[in-house]
Design a protein around this motif. Structure first.
Motif, PDB file in Angstrom:
ATOM      1  N   GLU A  81       0.931  17.606   0.308  1.00  0.00           N
ATOM      2  CA  GLU A  81       0.191  17.436   1.333  1.00  0.00           C
ATOM      3  C   GLU A  81      -0.686  16.178   1.435  1.00  0.00           C
ATOM      4  O   GLU A  81      -1.019  15.266   2.079  1.00  0.00           O
ATOM      5  CB  GLU A  81      -0.685  18.587   1.840  1.00  0.00           C
ATOM      6  CG  GLU A  81       0.260  19.870   2.105  1.00  0.00           C
ATOM      7  CD  GLU A  81      -0.659  21.074   2.338  1.00  0.00           C
ATOM      8  OE1 GLU A  81      -1.850  20.973   1.986  1.00  0.00           O
ATOM      9  OE2 GLU A  81      -0.200  22.003   2.654  1.00  0.00           O
ATOM     10  N   GLU A  82      -1.197  15.862   0.167  1.00  0.00           N
ATOM     11  CA  GLU A  82      -2.373  14.524  -0.073  1.00  0.00           C
ATOM     12  C   GLU A  82      -1.472  13.517  -0.190  1.00  0.00           C
ATOM     13  O   GLU A  82      -1.786  12.585   0.662  1.00  0.00           O
ATOM     14  CB  GLU A  82      -2.970  14.918  -1.456  1.00  0.00           C
ATOM     15  CG  GLU A  82      -3.826  16.326  -1.402  1.00  0.00           C
ATOM     16  CD  GLU A  82      -4.875  16.028  -0.309  1.00  0.00           C
ATOM     17  OE1 GLU A  82      -5.427  15.133  -0.230  1.00  0.00           O
ATOM     18  OE2 GLU A  82      -5.159  17.328   0.179  1.00  0.00           O
ATOM     19  N   LEU A  83      -0.106  13.491  -0.471  1.00  0.00           N
ATOM     20  CA  LEU A  83       0.466  12.500  -0.750  1.00  0.00           C
ATOM     21  C   LEU A  83       1.113  11.771   0.875  1.00  0.00           C
ATOM     22  O   LEU A  83       0.907  10.568   1.326  1.00  0.00           O
ATOM     23  CB  LEU A  83       1.779  12.547  -1.472  1.00  0.00           C
ATOM     24  CG  LEU A  83       2.293  11.206  -2.056  1.00  0.00           C
ATOM     25  CD1 LEU A  83       1.164  10.594  -2.949  1.00  0.00           C
ATOM     26  CD2 LEU A  83       3.529  11.501  -3.033  1.00  0.00           C
ATOM     27  N   ALA A 133       0.841  -1.186   0.038  1.00  0.00           N
ATOM     28  CA  ALA A 133       0.090  -0.130   0.104  1.00  0.00           C
ATOM     29  C   ALA A 133       0.910   1.257   0.154  1.00  0.00           C
ATOM     30  O   ALA A 133       0.389   2.448  -0.721  1.00  0.00           O
ATOM     31  CB  ALA A 133      -0.882  -0.180   1.199  1.00  0.00           C
ATOM     32  N   LEU A 134       1.928   1.416   0.703  1.00  0.00           N
ATOM     33  CA  LEU A 134       2.729   2.285   0.746  1.00  0.00           C
ATOM     34  C   LEU A 134       3.619   2.739  -0.512  1.00  0.00           C
ATOM     35  O   LEU A 134       3.722   3.658  -0.831  1.00  0.00           O
ATOM     36  CB  LEU A 134       3.908   2.068   1.846  1.00  0.00           C
ATOM     37  CG  LEU A 134       3.323   2.204   3.289  1.00  0.00           C
ATOM     38  CD1 LEU A 134       4.339   1.894   4.337  1.00  0.00           C
ATOM     39  CD2 LEU A 134       2.842   3.791   3.676  1.00  0.00           C
ATOM     40  N   ALA A 135       4.040   1.458  -1.321  1.00  0.00           N
ATOM     41  CA  ALA A 135       4.565   1.381  -2.506  1.00  0.00           C
ATOM     42  C   ALA A 135       3.772   2.103  -3.665  1.00  0.00           C
ATOM     43  O   ALA A 135       4.183   2.810  -4.446  1.00  0.00           O
ATOM     44  CB  ALA A 135       5.163   0.165  -2.836  1.00  0.00           C
ATOM     45  N   LEU A 136       2.542   1.756  -3.557  1.00  0.00           N
ATOM     46  CA  LEU A 136       1.309   2.286  -4.338  1.00  0.00           C
ATOM     47  C   LEU A 136       1.300   3.837  -4.164  1.00  0.00           C
ATOM     48  O   LEU A 136       0.975   4.518  -5.094  1.00  0.00           O
ATOM     49  CB  LEU A 136       0.233   1.216  -4.226  1.00  0.00           C
ATOM     50  CG  LEU A 136      -1.058   2.076  -4.940  1.00  0.00           C
ATOM     51  CD1 LEU A 136      -0.783   1.824  -6.567  1.00  0.00           C
ATOM     52  CD2 LEU A 136      -2.237   1.009  -4.390  1.00  0.00           C
ATOM     53  N   GLN A 138       0.419   8.644   5.613  1.00  0.00           N
ATOM     54  CA  GLN A 138       0.026   8.599   7.146  1.00  0.00           C
ATOM     55  C   GLN A 138      -1.073   7.782   7.426  1.00  0.00           C
ATOM     56  O   GLN A 138      -1.396   6.955   8.340  1.00  0.00           O
ATOM     57  CB  GLN A 138      -0.164   9.935   7.670  1.00  0.00           C
ATOM     58  CG  GLN A 138       1.223  10.690   7.592  1.00  0.00           C
ATOM     59  CD  GLN A 138       1.800  10.614   9.142  1.00  0.00           C
ATOM     60  OE1 GLN A 138       1.770   9.653   9.651  1.00  0.00           O
ATOM     61  NE2 GLN A 138       2.548  11.567   9.277  1.00  0.00           N
ATOM     62  N   SER A 139      -2.246   7.557   6.355  1.00  0.00           N
ATOM     63  CA  SER A 139      -3.503   6.945   6.772  1.00  0.00           C
ATOM     64  C   SER A 139      -2.968   5.597   6.645  1.00  0.00           C
ATOM     65  O   SER A 139      -3.805   4.630   7.262  1.00  0.00           O
ATOM     66  CB  SER A 139      -4.369   7.276   5.629  1.00  0.00           C
ATOM     67  OG  SER A 139      -4.777   8.840   5.775  1.00  0.00           O
ATOM     68  N   VAL A 140      -2.333   4.994   5.650  1.00  0.00           N
ATOM     69  CA  VAL A 140      -1.997   3.589   5.574  1.00  0.00           C
ATOM     70  C   VAL A 140      -1.439   3.163   6.934  1.00  0.00           C
ATOM     71  O   VAL A 140      -1.913   2.188   7.548  1.00  0.00           O
ATOM     72  CB  VAL A 140      -0.798   3.406   4.565  1.00  0.00           C
ATOM     73  CG1 VAL A 140      -0.357   1.944   4.897  1.00  0.00           C
ATOM     74  CG2 VAL A 140      -1.394   3.825   3.298  1.00  0.00           C
ATOM     75  N   GLU A 190      -3.591   0.492   9.720  1.00  0.00           N
ATOM     76  CA  GLU A 190      -2.971  -0.801  10.106  1.00  0.00           C
ATOM     77  C   GLU A 190      -2.890  -0.757  11.630  1.00  0.00           C
ATOM     78  O   GLU A 190      -3.213  -1.604  12.631  1.00  0.00           O
ATOM     79  CB  GLU A 190      -1.684  -1.079   9.723  1.00  0.00           C
ATOM     80  CG  GLU A 190      -1.804  -1.438   8.244  1.00  0.00           C
ATOM     81  CD  GLU A 190      -2.655  -2.534   8.020  1.00  0.00           C
ATOM     82  OE1 GLU A 190      -2.717  -3.534   9.006  1.00  0.00           O
ATOM     83  OE2 GLU A 190      -3.356  -2.541   7.002  1.00  0.00           O
ATOM     84  N   ALA A 191      -2.649   0.442  12.487  1.00  0.00           N
ATOM     85  CA  ALA A 191      -2.566   0.714  13.860  1.00  0.00           C
ATOM     86  C   ALA A 191      -4.056   0.336  14.525  1.00  0.00           C
ATOM     87  O   ALA A 191      -4.085  -0.320  15.576  1.00  0.00           O
ATOM     88  CB  ALA A 191      -2.066   1.979  13.991  1.00  0.00           C
ATOM     89  N   ALA A 192      -5.041   1.009  13.645  1.00  0.00           N
ATOM     90  CA  ALA A 192      -6.254   0.643  14.357  1.00  0.00           C
ATOM     91  C   ALA A 192      -6.888  -0.739  14.481  1.00  0.00           C
ATOM     92  O   ALA A 192      -7.860  -1.144  15.280  1.00  0.00           O
ATOM     93  CB  ALA A 192      -7.109   1.751  13.490  1.00  0.00           C
TER      94      ALA A 192
END
Length: 208
Positions: free
Chosen positions: A191-193, A165-168, A198-200, A204-206
């Motif tokens: 900012e969007e990137l 997901a991060l690589a994508l 950060q959302s990824v 996973e943390a959640a």
């Protein structure tokens, strides 16, 4: 034959080799400049004119335009991959994400004007496609190193998924979509990137 005679006889060959290298360099640099200006498939006439040589000379150095384009691509990718400094693997994650995004933005903004050229070439040339894959391999390796602590803390079944997901998120295409398809400024795209990366991690943390 003494050393002086041998040295004298080698000079013409060395000089010719230098001229060949300079001419080839000029041709590649000219094709690169045209691709960077947005030309999807720079034509030999324009390349030759910019390089100050004839079209025939271009084909004396390259078997066809595909070979020339691959040489141009190699120059671009070598610069992009070579310029990428190693990211820190310690410190606040926000700081590391910010460094990653800054690096991606700088590299991809250079690549963006010729992205259509790159995409077209990789469809036509297996060699070019292999070269393009270097960007993705480098990105994945960089992510694995920079976020090793966060990735290592995840369950095994989530680790590869998160890395993918991060690589994508930081693939060149993502930057092109943000800048060209969505029309964002460089700062907005950064900012969007950063938000996506950060959302990824947050997702996973959640789940844990």
């Amino acid at each position: 034959m003494d050393g002086q005679t041998l040295h004298t006889k080698q000079l013409p060959t060395a000089g010719r080799g230098d001229r060949v290298a300079r001419t080839r360099e000029s041709i590649v640099a000219s094709a690169l400049a045209l691709a960077a200006a947005g030309q999807v498939a720079p034509i030999v006439r324009d390349i030759a004119q910019m390089a100050g040589v004839s079209a025939r000379t271009v084909f004396q150095h390259f078997a066809d335009t595909a070979e020339l384009y691959v040489a141009v691509l190699g120059r671009v990718l070598a610069a992009l991959v070579g310029e990428a400094p190693e990211l820190a693997s310690a410190g606040p994650i926000e700081q590391r994400v910010s460094s990653l995004i800054d690096q991606c933005a700088d590299r991809y903004e250079q690549l963006r004007p010729m992205w259509t050229f790159v995409e077209t070439l990789q469809r036509r040339s297996p060699e070019a496609a292999d070269m393009i894959s270097q960007i993705y391999s480098a990105n994945t390796a960089q992510l694995s190193q920079a976020f090793s602590a966060e990735l290592g803390a995840l369950p095994a079944e989530s680790r590869q998924r998160t890395l993918t997901a991060l690589a994508l998120a930081i693939a060149p295409e993502s930057w092109v979509v943000l800048r060209q398809r969505l029309g964002l400024s460089v700062e907005q795209a950064r900012e969007e990137l950063g938000f996506v990366v950060q959302s990824v991690f947050a997702t996973e943390a959640a789940r844990r």
